[in-house]
Design a protein around this motif. Structure first.
Motif, mmCIF file in Angstrom:
data_model
loop_
_atom_site.group_PDB
_atom_site.id
_atom_site.type_symbol
_atom_site.label_atom_id
_atom_site.label_comp_id
_atom_site.label_asym_id
_atom_site.label_seq_id
_atom_site.Cartn_x
_atom_site.Cartn_y
_atom_site.Cartn_z
ATOM 1 N N VAL A 56 -6.853 0.457 4.878
ATOM 2 C CA VAL A 56 -5.479 0.944 4.947
ATOM 3 C C VAL A 56 -4.547 -0.067 5.625
ATOM 4 O O VAL A 56 -3.335 0.084 5.577
ATOM 5 N N VAL A 57 -5.095 -1.114 6.223
ATOM 6 C CA VAL A 57 -4.274 -2.104 6.931
ATOM 7 C C VAL A 57 -3.237 -2.763 6.019
ATOM 8 O O VAL A 57 -2.068 -2.869 6.402
ATOM 9 N N PRO A 58 -3.589 -3.197 4.793
ATOM 10 C CA PRO A 58 -2.540 -3.782 3.944
ATOM 11 C C PRO A 58 -1.412 -2.804 3.635
ATOM 12 O O PRO A 58 -0.243 -3.197 3.570
ATOM 13 N N LEU A 59 -1.743 -1.539 3.488
ATOM 14 C CA LEU A 59 -0.704 -0.532 3.255
ATOM 15 C C LEU A 59 0.200 -0.399 4.464
ATOM 16 O O LEU A 59 1.429 -0.350 4.332
ATOM 17 N N ALA A 60 -0.376 -0.376 5.653
ATOM 18 C CA ALA A 60 0.413 -0.241 6.874
ATOM 19 C C ALA A 60 1.304 -1.457 7.094
ATOM 20 O O ALA A 60 2.417 -1.326 7.607
ATOM 21 N N SER A 68 7.335 -0.673 -3.739
ATOM 22 C CA SER A 68 6.496 -0.769 -4.937
ATOM 23 C C SER A 68 5.145 -1.402 -4.619
ATOM 24 O O SER A 68 4.119 -0.985 -5.177
ATOM 25 N N ALA A 69 5.109 -2.388 -3.735
ATOM 26 C CA ALA A 69 3.830 -2.985 -3.352
ATOM 27 C C ALA A 69 2.971 -1.990 -2.589
ATOM 28 O O ALA A 69 1.754 -1.910 -2.798
ATOM 29 N N SER A 70 3.592 -1.215 -1.715
ATOM 30 C CA SER A 70 2.815 -0.219 -0.972
ATOM 31 C C SER A 70 2.331 0.901 -1.888
ATOM 32 O O SER A 70 1.233 1.430 -1.697
ATOM 33 N N MET A 71 3.118 1.236 -2.912
ATOM 34 C CA MET A 71 2.654 2.242 -3.883
ATOM 35 C C MET A 71 1.462 1.718 -4.672
ATOM 36 O O MET A 71 0.499 2.462 -4.931
ATOM 37 N N ALA A 72 1.491 0.447 -5.025
ATOM 38 C CA ALA A 72 0.356 -0.148 -5.747
ATOM 39 C C ALA A 72 -0.894 -0.188 -4.869
ATOM 40 O O ALA A 72 -2.005 0.099 -5.338
ATOM 41 N N ILE A 73 -0.720 -0.525 -3.605
ATOM 42 C CA ILE A 73 -1.863 -0.566 -2.685
ATOM 43 C C ILE A 73 -2.417 0.834 -2.464
ATOM 44 O O ILE A 73 -3.632 1.040 -2.451
ATOM 45 N N ILE A 77 -6.123 2.111 -3.260
ATOM 46 C CA ILE A 77 -6.966 2.735 -2.232
ATOM 47 C C ILE A 77 -7.517 4.068 -2.728
ATOM 48 O O ILE A 77 -8.706 4.359 -2.599
ATOM 49 N N ILE A 78 -6.662 4.868 -3.332
ATOM 50 C CA ILE A 78 -7.094 6.184 -3.820
ATOM 51 C C ILE A 78 -8.049 6.045 -5.000
ATOM 52 O O ILE A 78 -9.020 6.789 -5.122
ATOM 53 N N LEU A 90 -5.533 9.495 4.426
ATOM 54 C CA LEU A 90 -4.744 8.711 5.381
ATOM 55 C C LEU A 90 -3.693 7.869 4.668
ATOM 56 O O LEU A 90 -2.546 7.795 5.114
ATOM 57 N N ALA A 91 -4.055 7.255 3.551
ATOM 58 C CA ALA A 91 -3.083 6.470 2.787
ATOM 59 C C ALA A 91 -1.944 7.353 2.289
ATOM 60 O O ALA A 91 -0.772 6.965 2.348
#
Length: 143
Positions: A56-60, A68-73, A77-78, A90-91
Motif C-alpha cells: 500500500v506504500v505506493p498508493l499512500a 488517476s495514478a492512485s486509482m490505477a495502483i 492492489i485489489i 486498506l487501499a
C-alpha cells in the motif's frame, strides 16, 4: 539501465523544441529513482513498526499527487490481493479518506489568485498523512 536510456533518447528525438532539457532529465533519471528507493528504505523501519503493508506504500505516496495514478495502483492492489483481503480493504479506505491534494490546492488557490500556498500545502499534506494513519487504525480494529 539500457532500456531506460533507449526510451529517453527516443523521447528526446521525438520532441521538437526543448530537446536538451528533456535529455538532461532523462540522463539523471536513474539517479532520481535511486534516491527515491533510498528514501523508501529509510521509512521501512517506521512502516514495519506500524505494521503498514508494503503493498500500500505506493498508493499512500501517490494519492496526494495524482488521482488517476492512485486509482490505477488501488485497482492493481485489489486485483492482486482480492477485495476482501486486509490490504484491499486498506487501499479502499485510503482512497476514500484522502484527497488529490496538490491538484485541489492548485485549482482552488488559482481560482481566487492566492500567491503564498506554503502553509496550505503543509496543512493539506498533514491532513493526508492523518487520513492514511487513521485508515490503518480503523482497518486494524474493524477487520
Amino acid at each position: 539501465m539500457p532500456g531506460l536510456a533507449t526510451i529517453c533518447v527516443l523521447f528526446s528525438h521525438k520532441a521538437n523544441g526543448e530537446k536538451a532539457h528533456k535529455y538532461r532529465l532523462c540522463r539523471h533519471l536513474p539517479s532520481y529513482i535511486g534516491l527515491g528507493l533510498k528514501i523508501v528504505s529509510r521509512f521501512n523501519k517506521i512502516l514495519t513498526f506500524l505494521n503498514f503493508p508494503g503493498e500500500v506504500v505506493p498508493l499512500a505516496l501517490l494519492r496526494p499527487i495524482s488521482g488517476s495514478a492512485s486509482m490505477a495502483i488501488a485497482t492493481d492492489i485489489i486485483k492482486n490481493n482480492g477485495v476482501d483481503s486486509f490490504i484491499g480493504i486498506l487501499a479502499s479506505v485510503i482512497m476514500g479518506s484522502t484527497e488529490t491534494t496538490l491538484y485541489t490546492i492548485a485549482v482552488y488557490t488559482g481560482s481566487v489568485k492566492v500567491k503564498n500556498t506554503r502553509g496550505i500545502i503543509f496543512a493539506a499534506l498533514a491532513a493526508d498523512l492523518t487520513g492514511i494513519m487513521v485508515s490503518l487504525l480503523v482497518c486494524r480494529f474493524m477487520f
